[in-house]
Scaffold this motif. Structure first.
Motif, PDB file in Angstrom:
ATOM      1  N   GLY A   1     128.659  -7.053-118.680  1.00 10.72           N
ATOM      2  CA  GLY A   1     128.813  -6.977-117.027  1.00 10.72           C
ATOM      3  C   GLY A   1     127.595  -6.265-116.601  1.00 10.72           C
ATOM      4  O   GLY A   1     127.107  -5.529-117.429  1.00 10.72           O
ATOM      5  N   GLY A   2     127.622  -6.014-115.320  1.00 11.95           N
ATOM      6  CA  GLY A   2     126.591  -5.105-114.610  1.00 11.95           C
ATOM      7  C   GLY A   2     126.926  -4.960-112.976  1.00 11.95           C
ATOM      8  O   GLY A   2     127.817  -5.670-112.574  1.00 11.95           O
ATOM      9  N   GLU A   3     126.273  -4.042-112.645  1.00 15.04           N
ATOM     10  CA  GLU A   3     126.260  -3.835-111.250  1.00 15.04           C
ATOM     11  C   GLU A   3     124.782  -3.603-110.524  1.00 15.04           C
ATOM     12  O   GLU A   3     123.873  -2.932-111.401  1.00 15.04           O
ATOM     13  N   PHE A   4     124.741  -3.706-109.325  1.00 16.65           N
ATOM     14  CA  PHE A   4     123.171  -3.489-108.692  1.00 16.65           C
ATOM     15  C   PHE A   4     123.076  -1.987-108.474  1.00 16.65           C
ATOM     16  O   PHE A   4     123.916  -1.303-108.270  1.00 16.65           O
ATOM     17  N   ALA A   5     121.712  -1.732-108.922  1.00 15.64           N
ATOM     18  CA  ALA A   5     121.194  -0.254-108.675  1.00 15.64           C
ATOM     19  C   ALA A   5     119.901  -0.512-108.484  1.00 15.64           C
ATOM     20  O   ALA A   5     119.326  -0.679-109.383  1.00 15.64           O
ATOM     21  N   PRO A   6     119.353  -0.090-107.422  1.00 13.09           N
ATOM     22  CA  PRO A   6     117.705  -0.082-107.304  1.00 13.09           C
ATOM     23  C   PRO A   6     117.188   1.094-108.068  1.00 13.09           C
ATOM     24  O   PRO A   6     117.761   1.990-108.174  1.00 13.09           O
TER      25      PRO A   6
ATOM     26  N   SER B   1     117.133  -4.771-107.382  1.00 15.00           N
ATOM     27  CA  SER B   1     118.289  -3.736-107.797  1.00 15.00           C
ATOM     28  C   SER B   1     119.242  -4.469-108.905  1.00 15.00           C
ATOM     29  O   SER B   1     120.148  -3.890-108.989  1.00 15.00           O
ATOM     30  N   PHE B   2     118.397  -5.217-109.789  1.00 15.46           N
ATOM     31  CA  PHE B   2     119.157  -5.574-111.030  1.00 15.46           C
ATOM     32  C   PHE B   2     118.461  -5.271-112.109  1.00 15.46           C
ATOM     33  O   PHE B   2     118.747  -6.157-113.318  1.00 15.46           O
ATOM     34  N   SER B   3     117.572  -4.257-112.261  1.00 13.82           N
ATOM     35  CA  SER B   3     116.703  -4.295-113.532  1.00 13.82           C
ATOM     36  C   SER B   3     117.415  -3.740-114.820  1.00 13.82           C
ATOM     37  O   SER B   3     116.883  -4.090-115.852  1.00 13.82           O
ATOM     38  N   VAL B   4     118.356  -2.939-114.671  1.00 16.59           N
ATOM     39  CA  VAL B   4     119.038  -2.631-115.821  1.00 16.59           C
ATOM     40  C   VAL B   4     119.840  -3.515-116.388  1.00 16.59           C
ATOM     41  O   VAL B   4     119.707  -3.797-117.773  1.00 16.59           O
ATOM     42  N   TYR B   5     120.488  -4.420-115.642  1.00 19.97           N
ATOM     43  CA  TYR B   5     121.319  -5.585-116.238  1.00 19.97           C
ATOM     44  C   TYR B   5     120.254  -6.706-116.651  1.00 19.97           C
ATOM     45  O   TYR B   5     120.670  -7.161-117.729  1.00 19.97           O
ATOM     46  N   SER B   6     119.188  -6.689-116.218  1.00 18.30           N
ATOM     47  CA  SER B   6     118.262  -7.972-116.675  1.00 18.30           C
ATOM     48  C   SER B   6     117.570  -7.186-117.776  1.00 18.30           C
ATOM     49  O   SER B   6     117.335  -8.017-118.698  1.00 18.30           O
ATOM     50  N   ALA B   7     117.490  -6.162-117.951  1.00 20.56           N
ATOM     51  CA  ALA B   7     116.739  -5.477-119.081  1.00 20.56           C
ATOM     52  C   ALA B   7     117.771  -5.825-120.439  1.00 20.56           C
ATOM     53  O   ALA B   7     117.587  -6.065-121.442  1.00 20.56           O
TER      54      ALA B   7
END
Length: 250
Positions: free
Chosen positions: A91-96, A147-153
């Motif tokens: 899962g994941g959440e938004f964070a810029p 704002s989704f870079s961590v999830y995308s990575a």
């Protein structure tokens, strides 16, 4: 119902809602023995009732190694091997950028990368030669999302696992593929988008960006997973199968 997976032993992590639940149900409807995981016992019990058939629920967080060990011990108590593993939990959440915390990073990578890695590695003694592994990646790793870079990575790492692990497991003829869903109608998506009218507005906007003109239903993702898991995909290995209505092809 095709019975392609009749009497096969299948493990689906994160099988209590959304894509995981729909996929576990599809496997059970196809005749498989299914094991699912979930972090909350009440939700897990409800999923087992919903799926029906020959399904076993094992409570656990796949970011915790001891919980993964408990999952495979539960499998060993009933079966000698695993035929299909769908590493779906995450899962994941938004964070810029600029607001990313260590806790946000840790939670995302523990669930999506560490969890997938050790879910597969700890399954190896039980996986039969010729088994199929399907990893749940995401189409967001193919293009930028604010704002989704961590999830995308984290999902890019999952996709990379498939390329590398098919080589590590080639002598055992174990196939490893990644499924990359697009926007899919799930409770998790509604939560991510803020719920209510805000979530509906965001989904309608995103549907307009998809050539298919709508977002996916979990059952559509499940059918793609079943294809990759089955002998119908016997010469498919190391791929990333986009199931996103064509969104990332334009």
């Amino acid at each position: 119902m095709t019975n392609r997976l009749e009497n096969k032993v299948v493990v689906v992590t994160g099988g209590t809602s959304g894509i995981g639940l729909a996929t576990a149900k599809a496997f059970a409807d196809d005749g498989a023995f299914v094991f699912i995981t979930g972090r909350r016992q009440e939700t897990l019990d409800a999923a087992v009732r919903s799926i029906g058939g020959r399904v076993t629920g094992v409570r656990g967080d796949m970011g915790r190694l001891e919980d993964i060990d408990r999952l495979y011990e539960a499998v060993r108590q009933k079966h000698d091997q695993i035929d299909v593993l769908f590493a779906n939990a995450g899962g994941g959440e938004f964070a810029p950028l600029g607001a990313i915390t260590e806790a946000h990073y840790q939670s995302t990578f523990d669930g999506n990368v560490k969890g997938v890695l050790f879910t597969v590695q700890k399954a190896l003694p039980l996986l039969r030669d010729g088994a199929s592994i399907v990893l749940n990646a995401s189409n967001v790793s193919a293009a930028g999302t604010p704002s989704f870079s961590v999830y995308s990575a984290s999902k890019a790492a999952v996709r990379s696992f498939a390329r590398n692990w098919m080589l590590d497991l080639k002598d055992r003829h174990i196939r490893v593929n990644a499924i990359s869903p697009g926007v899919t109608e799930t409770a998790g998506l509604d939560h991510l988008f803020g719920g209510g009218a805000q979530a509906e507005g965001t989904k309608n906007y995103l549907a307009g960006l998809i050539p298919a003109g709508r977002i996916a239903q979990p059952e559509e993702i499940a059918r793609a997973v079943l294809f990759l898991a089955s002998d119908d995909a016997s010469f498919v290995n190391g791929i990333e199968l986009f199931v996103d209505g064509g969104q990332k092809q334009i």
